[in-house]
Design a protein around this motif. Structure first.
Motif, PDB file in Angstrom:
ATOM      1  N   ARG A  22       0.861  -1.270   0.037  1.00  0.00           N
ATOM      2  CA  ARG A  22      -0.007   0.187  -0.086  1.00  0.00           C
ATOM      3  C   ARG A  22       0.753   1.185   0.136  1.00  0.00           C
ATOM      4  NH1 ARG A  22      -4.277   1.486   3.217  1.00  0.00           N
ATOM      5  NH2 ARG A  22      -4.945   3.491   2.019  1.00  0.00           N
ATOM      6  N   ALA A  23       1.732   1.330   0.947  1.00  0.00           N
ATOM      7  CA  ALA A  23       2.920   2.530   0.896  1.00  0.00           C
ATOM      8  C   ALA A  23       3.805   2.512  -0.358  1.00  0.00           C
ATOM      9  CB  ALA A  23       3.773   2.353   2.320  1.00  0.00           C
ATOM     10  N   SER A  24       4.216   1.525  -0.734  1.00  0.00           N
ATOM     11  CA  SER A  24       4.980   1.602  -2.088  1.00  0.00           C
ATOM     12  C   SER A  24       4.461   1.778  -3.276  1.00  0.00           C
ATOM     13  CB  SER A  24       6.166   0.395  -1.947  1.00  0.00           C
ATOM     14  OG  SER A  24       5.026  -0.615  -1.969  1.00  0.00           O
ATOM     15  N   VAL A  25       3.265   1.335  -3.399  1.00  0.00           N
ATOM     16  CA  VAL A  25       2.532   1.323  -4.748  1.00  0.00           C
ATOM     17  C   VAL A  25       1.484   2.175  -4.737  1.00  0.00           C
ATOM     18  CG1 VAL A  25       1.495  -0.275  -6.522  1.00  0.00           C
ATOM     19  CG2 VAL A  25       3.349  -1.147  -5.421  1.00  0.00           C
ATOM     20  N   MET A  26       0.448   1.782  -4.028  1.00  0.00           N
ATOM     21  CA  MET A  26      -0.835   2.562  -3.933  1.00  0.00           C
ATOM     22  C   MET A  26      -0.784   4.147  -3.714  1.00  0.00           C
ATOM     23  SD  MET A  26      -3.340  -0.576  -3.386  1.00  0.00           S
ATOM     24  CE  MET A  26      -4.758   0.506  -3.954  1.00  0.00           C
ATOM     25  N   ASP A  27       0.298   4.298  -2.745  1.00  0.00           N
ATOM     26  CA  ASP A  27       0.554   5.651  -2.186  1.00  0.00           C
ATOM     27  C   ASP A  27       1.830   6.260  -2.284  1.00  0.00           C
ATOM     28  OD1 ASP A  27      -0.896   7.675  -0.869  1.00  0.00           O
ATOM     29  OD2 ASP A  27      -0.335   7.305   1.098  1.00  0.00           O
ATOM     30  N   TRP A  28       2.409   5.652  -3.216  1.00  0.00           N
ATOM     31  CA  TRP A  28       3.951   6.091  -3.522  1.00  0.00           C
ATOM     32  C   TRP A  28       4.256   7.549  -3.938  1.00  0.00           C
ATOM     33  CZ3 TRP A  28       8.072   6.068  -1.481  1.00  0.00           C
ATOM     34  CH2 TRP A  28       9.220   6.259  -2.228  1.00  0.00           C
ATOM     35  N   PHE A 145      12.444   1.256  -1.622  1.00  0.00           N
ATOM     36  CA  PHE A 145      11.838   0.296  -0.485  1.00  0.00           C
ATOM     37  C   PHE A 145      12.347   0.279   0.867  1.00  0.00           C
ATOM     38  CE2 PHE A 145       9.739  -1.397  -4.405  1.00  0.00           C
ATOM     39  CZ  PHE A 145       8.660  -1.822  -3.971  1.00  0.00           C
ATOM     40  N   LYS A 146      13.714   0.583   1.015  1.00  0.00           N
ATOM     41  CA  LYS A 146      14.151   0.618   2.391  1.00  0.00           C
ATOM     42  C   LYS A 146      13.639   1.629   3.235  1.00  0.00           C
ATOM     43  CE  LYS A 146      16.147  -3.378   2.497  1.00  0.00           C
ATOM     44  NZ  LYS A 146      15.496  -4.219   3.688  1.00  0.00           N
ATOM     45  N   ALA A 147      13.543   3.010   2.140  1.00  0.00           N
ATOM     46  CA  ALA A 147      12.869   4.289   2.846  1.00  0.00           C
ATOM     47  C   ALA A 147      11.411   3.939   3.196  1.00  0.00           C
ATOM     48  CB  ALA A 147      12.921   5.454   1.946  1.00  0.00           C
ATOM     49  N   ILE A 148      10.693   3.249   2.391  1.00  0.00           N
ATOM     50  CA  ILE A 148       9.442   2.890   3.003  1.00  0.00           C
ATOM     51  C   ILE A 148       9.130   2.199   4.207  1.00  0.00           C
ATOM     52  CG2 ILE A 148       7.337   1.873   2.077  1.00  0.00           C
ATOM     53  CD1 ILE A 148       8.073   2.723  -0.650  1.00  0.00           C
TER      54      ILE A 148
END
Length: 175
Positions: A22-28, A145-148
């Motif tokens: 959700r954080a990395s794709v849908m709300d990036w 991805f590591k930041a997320i």
């Protein structure tokens, strides 16, 4: 005639698959300028409402070799934490790349975390070689991805609305 190439990359994370997806794709487009401002200056949806067919634009800082990228969401299955997108403008299109697609799938890991699987497929323009760019792209993907992941660890309540009973059942079945 353009040549077809691809690369794959896997990233392990302690974050649960639905939260990370959700954080990395849908709300990036919302998180990117906040989490990696040294790379992403701004981002926004330019067409659609976030579902299939939507187009997002990312505007980059001088840290990137191009100043913008527009991508169209071609496939989205939020329950399976999977999506596919196509690069439609910027990001090397017309300069080095004829077409490019990305497939991202975030799967549960046995330890309760997740494994991000990224596959990028692209057609290069004649005479173009991109070995160094592939290494850089994998590095950027990992950094993102590591930041997320760090954001999710620092904000344990963020994106938890996707962690429901059915998701936990799916995790237990996949074990």
């Amino acid at each position: 005639m353009a040549s077809t190439n691809s690369w794959t990359h896997e990233i392990e994370s302690p974050a649960a698959a639905p939260r990370l997806f959700r954080a990395s794709v849908m709300d990036w487009h919302t998180l990117a300028p906040k989490l990696v401002p040294q790379i992403v200056a701004s981002a926004h949806v330019v067409e659609g409402e976030g579902g299939v067919g939507s187009v997002r634009q990312f505007n980059f800082t001088s840290a990137m070799p191009f100043n913008l990228m527009k991508e169209r969401l071609e496939f989205l299955d939020a329950d399976k934490c999977e999506c596919k997108s196509t690069l439609i403008e910027g990001g090397g299109i017309s300069a080095a790349i004829e077409t490019a697609t990305s497939h991202i799938k975030v799967e549960w890991a046995a330890n309760g975390g997740s494994v991000v699987k990224v596959e990028s497929t692209y057609n290069l323009l004649p005479g173009v070689e991109v070995q160094d760019e592939i290494t850089k792209a994998k590095g950027y993907v990992t950094a993102i991805f590591k930041a997320i992941e760090a954001y999710l660890i620092a904000n344990p309540d963020a994106y938890n609305d996707q962690l429901n009973q059915s998701t936990e059942i799916i995790y237990m079945i996949n074990m």
